[in-house]
Enzyme design. Structure first.
Site, PDB file in Angstrom:
ATOM      1  N   GLU A  81       0.833  -1.205   0.000  1.00 45.54           N
ATOM      2  CA  GLU A  81       0.000   0.000   0.000  1.00 45.54           C
ATOM      3  C   GLU A  81       0.868   1.256   0.000  1.00 45.54           C
ATOM      4  O   GLU A  81       1.794   1.390   0.783  1.00 45.54           O
ATOM      5  CB  GLU A  81      -0.922   0.018   1.223  1.00 45.54           C
ATOM      6  CG  GLU A  81      -1.916  -1.134   1.259  1.00 45.54           C
ATOM      7  CD  GLU A  81      -2.966  -1.069   0.138  1.00 45.54           C
ATOM      8  OE1 GLU A  81      -3.031  -0.053  -0.565  1.00 45.54           O
ATOM      9  OE2 GLU A  81      -3.698  -2.069  -0.024  1.00 45.54           O
ATOM     10  N   ARG A  91     -18.162  -0.016   5.181  1.00 47.16           N
ATOM     11  CA  ARG A  91     -19.225  -0.710   4.444  1.00 47.16           C
ATOM     12  C   ARG A  91     -19.963  -1.676   5.362  1.00 47.16           C
ATOM     13  O   ARG A  91     -21.159  -1.887   5.241  1.00 47.16           O
ATOM     14  CB  ARG A  91     -18.599  -1.464   3.252  1.00 47.16           C
ATOM     15  CG  ARG A  91     -19.580  -2.162   2.337  1.00 47.16           C
ATOM     16  CD  ARG A  91     -18.841  -2.939   1.249  1.00 47.16           C
ATOM     17  NE  ARG A  91     -17.962  -3.971   1.787  1.00 47.16           N
ATOM     18  CZ  ARG A  91     -18.370  -5.174   2.204  1.00 47.16           C
ATOM     19  NH1 ARG A  91     -19.639  -5.499   2.135  1.00 47.16           N
ATOM     20  NH2 ARG A  91     -17.494  -6.054   2.667  1.00 47.16           N
ATOM     21  N   CYS A 144      -8.348  -1.275   8.084  1.00 47.26           N
ATOM     22  CA  CYS A 144      -6.948  -1.340   7.632  1.00 47.26           C
ATOM     23  C   CYS A 144      -6.418   0.046   7.292  1.00 47.26           C
ATOM     24  O   CYS A 144      -5.323   0.422   7.713  1.00 47.26           O
ATOM     25  CB  CYS A 144      -6.811  -2.273   6.433  1.00 47.26           C
ATOM     26  SG  CYS A 144      -6.905  -4.002   6.913  1.00 47.26           S
ATOM     27  N   HIS A 167      -1.518  -5.451   2.237  1.00 47.49           N
ATOM     28  CA  HIS A 167      -2.737  -6.258   2.186  1.00 47.49           C
ATOM     29  C   HIS A 167      -2.405  -7.602   1.542  1.00 47.49           C
ATOM     30  O   HIS A 167      -1.608  -7.658   0.592  1.00 47.49           O
ATOM     31  CB  HIS A 167      -3.816  -5.560   1.349  1.00 47.49           C
ATOM     32  CG  HIS A 167      -4.813  -4.798   2.162  1.00 47.49           C
ATOM     33  ND1 HIS A 167      -5.074  -3.463   1.966  1.00 47.49           N
ATOM     34  CD2 HIS A 167      -5.638  -5.191   3.174  1.00 47.49           C
ATOM     35  CE1 HIS A 167      -6.019  -3.076   2.824  1.00 47.49           C
ATOM     36  NE2 HIS A 167      -6.373  -4.101   3.566  1.00 47.49           N
TER      37      HIS A 167
HETATM   38  N1  PCA Z   1      -8.823  -6.334   6.631  1.00 46.27           N
HETATM   39  C1  PCA Z   1      -9.756  -5.249   6.832  1.00 46.27           C
HETATM   40  C2  PCA Z   1      -9.694  -4.931   8.300  1.00 46.27           C
HETATM   41  C3  PCA Z   1      -8.993  -6.079   8.935  1.00 46.27           C
HETATM   42  C4  PCA Z   1      -8.418  -6.858   7.827  1.00 46.27           C
HETATM   43  O1  PCA Z   1      -7.669  -7.826   7.949  1.00 46.27           O
HETATM   44  C5  PCA Z   1      -9.512  -4.059   5.902  1.00 46.27           C
HETATM   45  O2  PCA Z   1      -8.981  -4.250   4.800  1.00 46.27           O
HETATM   46  O3  PCA Z   1      -9.860  -2.928   6.258  1.00 46.27           O
END
Ligand code: PCA
Length: 215
Positions: A81, A91, A144, A167
Protein backbone atom coordinates in the site's frame (compact mmCIF):
# COMPACT_ATOMS: atom_id res chain seq x y z
CA UNK A 1 20.20 -4.42 21.43
CA UNK A 2 19.13 -2.89 18.10
CA UNK A 3 15.55 -1.60 17.91
CA UNK A 4 13.08 -4.39 17.12
CA UNK A 5 10.71 -4.86 14.19
CA UNK A 6 7.00 -4.57 14.89
CA UNK A 7 4.59 -6.59 12.76
CA UNK A 8 0.83 -6.53 13.17
CA UNK A 9 -2.01 -8.69 11.85
CA UNK A 10 -5.74 -8.59 12.55
CA UNK A 11 -8.35 -10.71 14.27
CA UNK A 12 -10.90 -12.42 12.00
CA UNK A 13 -13.82 -10.26 10.84
CA UNK A 14 -16.84 -10.31 8.52
CA UNK A 15 -17.85 -13.86 9.51
CA UNK A 16 -14.42 -15.44 8.89
CA UNK A 17 -12.92 -17.83 11.42
CA UNK A 18 -9.32 -16.86 10.64
CA UNK A 19 -7.40 -13.91 9.31
CA UNK A 20 -4.31 -14.76 7.22
CA UNK A 21 -2.71 -11.43 8.13
CA UNK A 22 -2.32 -12.63 11.71
CA UNK A 23 -1.23 -16.14 10.67
CA UNK A 24 1.40 -14.63 8.34
CA UNK A 25 3.02 -12.37 10.95
CA UNK A 26 2.59 -14.75 13.92
CA UNK A 27 4.92 -17.16 12.10
CA UNK A 28 7.73 -14.60 12.47
CA UNK A 29 7.10 -13.68 16.11
CA UNK A 30 10.27 -14.07 18.19
CA UNK A 31 12.49 -14.62 15.13
CA UNK A 32 15.34 -12.31 14.09
CA UNK A 33 15.55 -10.32 10.89
CA UNK A 34 18.68 -8.35 10.11
CA UNK A 35 19.82 -9.00 13.71
CA UNK A 36 16.65 -7.45 15.12
CA UNK A 37 13.98 -9.13 17.21
CA UNK A 38 10.57 -9.48 15.57
CA UNK A 39 7.51 -8.73 17.68
CA UNK A 40 4.13 -9.73 16.23
CA UNK A 41 0.96 -8.20 17.61
CA UNK A 42 -2.68 -8.97 16.86
CA UNK A 43 -5.00 -5.98 16.44
CA UNK A 44 -8.77 -6.01 16.93
CA UNK A 45 -10.86 -5.13 13.87
CA UNK A 46 -12.33 -2.21 15.75
CA UNK A 47 -12.09 1.49 14.91
CA UNK A 48 -10.24 3.37 17.64
CA UNK A 49 -9.31 0.37 19.78
CA UNK A 50 -7.00 -0.99 17.06
CA UNK A 51 -5.07 2.27 17.07
CA UNK A 52 -4.86 2.42 20.86
CA UNK A 53 -3.30 -1.07 20.92
CA UNK A 54 -0.90 -0.07 18.13
CA UNK A 55 0.08 3.22 19.81
CA UNK A 56 0.93 1.40 23.04
CA UNK A 57 3.13 -1.07 21.15
CA UNK A 58 4.94 1.73 19.28
CA UNK A 59 5.75 3.38 22.64
CA UNK A 60 6.74 0.13 24.33
CA UNK A 61 8.93 -1.35 21.57
CA UNK A 62 10.17 1.77 19.76
CA UNK A 63 10.66 -0.28 16.57
CA UNK A 64 13.05 0.55 13.73
CA UNK A 65 10.37 -0.64 11.32
CA UNK A 66 6.64 -1.23 11.69
CA UNK A 67 4.70 -3.16 9.06
CA UNK A 68 0.96 -3.65 9.51
CA UNK A 69 -0.71 -6.41 7.51
CA UNK A 70 -4.39 -6.95 6.69
CA UNK A 71 -6.57 -9.31 4.69
CA UNK A 72 -7.99 -8.05 1.41
CA UNK A 73 -10.41 -10.79 0.35
CA UNK A 74 -10.86 -10.76 -3.43
CA UNK A 75 -7.45 -9.32 -4.27
CA UNK A 76 -5.23 -11.71 -6.20
CA UNK A 77 -1.79 -10.37 -5.25
CA UNK A 78 0.14 -9.05 -2.30
CA UNK A 79 -0.66 -5.31 -2.19
CA UNK A 80 2.10 -2.97 -1.07
CA UNK A 81 0.00 0.00 0.00
CA UNK A 82 1.34 3.40 -0.97
CA UNK A 83 -1.16 5.81 0.58
CA UNK A 84 -3.27 6.07 3.74
CA UNK A 85 -6.16 8.56 3.63
CA UNK A 86 -7.75 10.50 6.46
CA UNK A 87 -11.17 8.92 6.03
CA UNK A 88 -13.20 6.20 7.68
CA UNK A 89 -16.28 5.05 5.80
CA UNK A 90 -17.24 1.52 6.83
CA UNK A 91 -19.22 -0.71 4.44
CA UNK A 92 -19.80 -3.24 7.25
CA UNK A 93 -19.77 -2.78 11.05
CA UNK A 94 -16.47 -3.51 12.81
CA UNK A 95 -16.14 -6.31 15.38
CA UNK A 96 -17.60 -4.02 18.06
CA UNK A 97 -20.59 -3.08 15.90
CA UNK A 98 -19.33 0.41 15.03
CA UNK A 99 -19.81 1.72 11.53
CA UNK A 100 -18.41 5.23 11.04
CA UNK A 101 -19.49 6.91 7.82
CA UNK A 102 -17.60 9.70 6.07
CA UNK A 103 -15.53 10.76 9.10
CA UNK A 104 -11.92 11.87 9.32
CA UNK A 105 -9.59 9.65 11.34
CA UNK A 106 -7.71 12.67 12.72
CA UNK A 107 -9.78 15.87 12.69
CA UNK A 108 -6.67 18.03 12.30
CA UNK A 109 -4.53 15.58 10.36
CA UNK A 110 -3.38 15.89 6.75
CA UNK A 111 -5.50 14.34 3.99
CA UNK A 112 -3.03 11.51 3.46
CA UNK A 113 0.30 9.96 4.33
CA UNK A 114 2.58 7.94 2.08
CA UNK A 115 4.17 4.68 3.24
CA UNK A 116 7.78 5.07 4.31
CA UNK A 117 9.04 1.93 2.57
CA UNK A 118 11.01 1.51 -0.69
CA UNK A 119 7.95 0.08 -2.42
CA UNK A 120 9.46 -0.46 -5.87
CA UNK A 121 12.46 -2.29 -4.43
CA UNK A 122 10.08 -4.42 -2.34
CA UNK A 123 7.98 -5.13 -5.43
CA UNK A 124 11.11 -6.22 -7.31
CA UNK A 125 12.24 -8.45 -4.44
CA UNK A 126 8.84 -10.14 -4.27
CA UNK A 127 8.80 -10.67 -8.04
CA UNK A 128 12.28 -12.24 -7.96
CA UNK A 129 11.07 -14.59 -5.22
CA UNK A 130 8.11 -15.65 -7.38
CA UNK A 131 5.48 -13.99 -5.19
CA UNK A 132 2.75 -12.11 -7.09
CA UNK A 133 2.61 -8.52 -5.84
CA UNK A 134 1.55 -5.03 -6.85
CA UNK A 135 1.66 -1.49 -5.57
CA UNK A 136 -1.81 -0.41 -4.46
CA UNK A 137 -3.01 3.17 -4.20
CA UNK A 138 -5.90 2.51 -1.88
CA UNK A 139 -6.05 0.57 1.36
CA UNK A 140 -9.83 1.13 1.39
CA UNK A 141 -11.76 3.11 3.99
CA UNK A 142 -12.22 0.45 6.68
CA UNK A 143 -10.09 -0.59 9.68
CA UNK A 144 -6.95 -1.34 7.63
CA UNK A 145 -6.75 2.17 6.21
CA UNK A 146 -7.60 3.48 9.71
CA UNK A 147 -4.63 1.59 11.18
CA UNK A 148 -2.31 2.54 8.30
CA UNK A 149 -3.19 6.23 8.65
CA UNK A 150 -2.91 6.08 12.45
CA UNK A 151 0.47 4.35 12.17
CA UNK A 152 1.88 7.05 9.91
CA UNK A 153 0.33 9.80 12.02
CA UNK A 154 1.82 8.37 15.22
CA UNK A 155 5.26 8.21 13.58
CA UNK A 156 5.06 11.57 11.80
CA UNK A 157 7.81 13.08 13.94
CA UNK A 158 9.95 9.92 14.00
CA UNK A 159 11.17 10.19 10.43
CA UNK A 160 13.84 7.51 10.77
CA UNK A 161 11.29 4.79 11.47
CA UNK A 162 10.26 2.87 8.37
CA UNK A 163 6.58 2.08 8.26
CA UNK A 164 3.89 0.85 5.93
CA UNK A 165 1.00 -1.48 5.22
CA UNK A 166 0.57 -4.69 3.24
CA UNK A 167 -2.74 -6.26 2.19
CA UNK A 168 -2.79 -9.98 1.46
CA UNK A 169 -5.33 -12.20 -0.37
CA UNK A 170 -7.56 -14.81 1.31
CA UNK A 171 -5.78 -17.94 2.51
CA UNK A 172 -6.68 -21.15 0.63
CA UNK A 173 -8.69 -22.28 3.70
CA UNK A 174 -10.83 -19.13 3.45
CA UNK A 175 -11.18 -19.38 -0.34
CA UNK A 176 -12.92 -22.74 0.13
CA UNK A 177 -15.94 -20.68 1.24
CA UNK A 178 -15.53 -18.08 -1.53
CA UNK A 179 -15.81 -19.85 -4.89
CA UNK A 180 -13.95 -17.99 -7.60
CA UNK A 181 -11.94 -15.86 -5.17
CA UNK A 182 -8.15 -15.92 -5.49
CA UNK A 183 -6.01 -17.08 -2.57
CA UNK A 184 -2.37 -17.16 -1.50
CA UNK A 185 -0.78 -19.75 0.82
CA UNK A 186 -0.02 -18.23 4.20
CA UNK A 187 3.62 -19.40 3.93
CA UNK A 188 4.02 -17.17 0.86
CA UNK A 189 2.45 -14.24 2.71
CA UNK A 190 4.95 -14.80 5.53
CA UNK A 191 7.79 -14.89 2.99
CA UNK A 192 6.47 -11.64 1.49
CA UNK A 193 6.47 -9.96 4.89
CA UNK A 194 10.01 -11.14 5.59
CA UNK A 195 11.31 -9.98 2.18
CA UNK A 196 9.59 -6.61 2.51
CA UNK A 197 11.13 -6.02 5.94
CA UNK A 198 14.59 -7.11 4.79
CA UNK A 199 14.42 -4.91 1.69
CA UNK A 200 13.21 -1.91 3.67
CA UNK A 201 15.99 -2.27 6.22
CA UNK A 202 18.64 -2.70 3.53
CA UNK A 203 17.70 0.33 1.39
CA UNK A 204 17.25 3.98 2.29
CA UNK A 205 16.35 5.02 -1.25
CA UNK A 206 13.96 3.32 -3.63
CA UNK A 207 14.61 1.90 -7.09
CA UNK A 208 13.22 3.71 -10.12
CA UNK A 209 11.01 1.00 -11.58
CA UNK A 210 7.57 0.86 -13.13
CA UNK A 211 4.80 0.05 -10.68
CA UNK A 212 2.12 2.68 -11.22
CA UNK A 213 -1.25 2.01 -12.76
CA UNK A 214 -3.98 3.51 -14.87
CA UNK A 215 -7.42 3.53 -13.30
N1 PCA B 1 -8.82 -6.33 6.63
C1 PCA B 1 -9.76 -5.25 6.83
C2 PCA B 1 -9.69 -4.93 8.30
C3 PCA B 1 -8.99 -6.08 8.93
C4 PCA B 1 -8.42 -6.86 7.83
O1 PCA B 1 -7.67 -7.83 7.95
C5 PCA B 1 -9.51 -4.06 5.90
O2 PCA B 1 -8.98 -4.25 4.80
O3 PCA B 1 -9.86 -2.93 6.26
Amino acid sequence: MPAPILLTGFQPFDGESSNPSWEAVAALDGSRLDGRRVVALQLPVVFGQSLRVLAKALERFRPALALCVGQAGGRSRISLERVAINLQDARIPDNAGRQPLDEPIEARGPAAYFARLPLKACLAALGEAGIPAEISHTAGTYVCNHVFYGLMHALRARRAVRAGFMHIPYSPAQAVRHPGAPSLPVELATAAVRLTVETALARQTDLRLRGGSEC
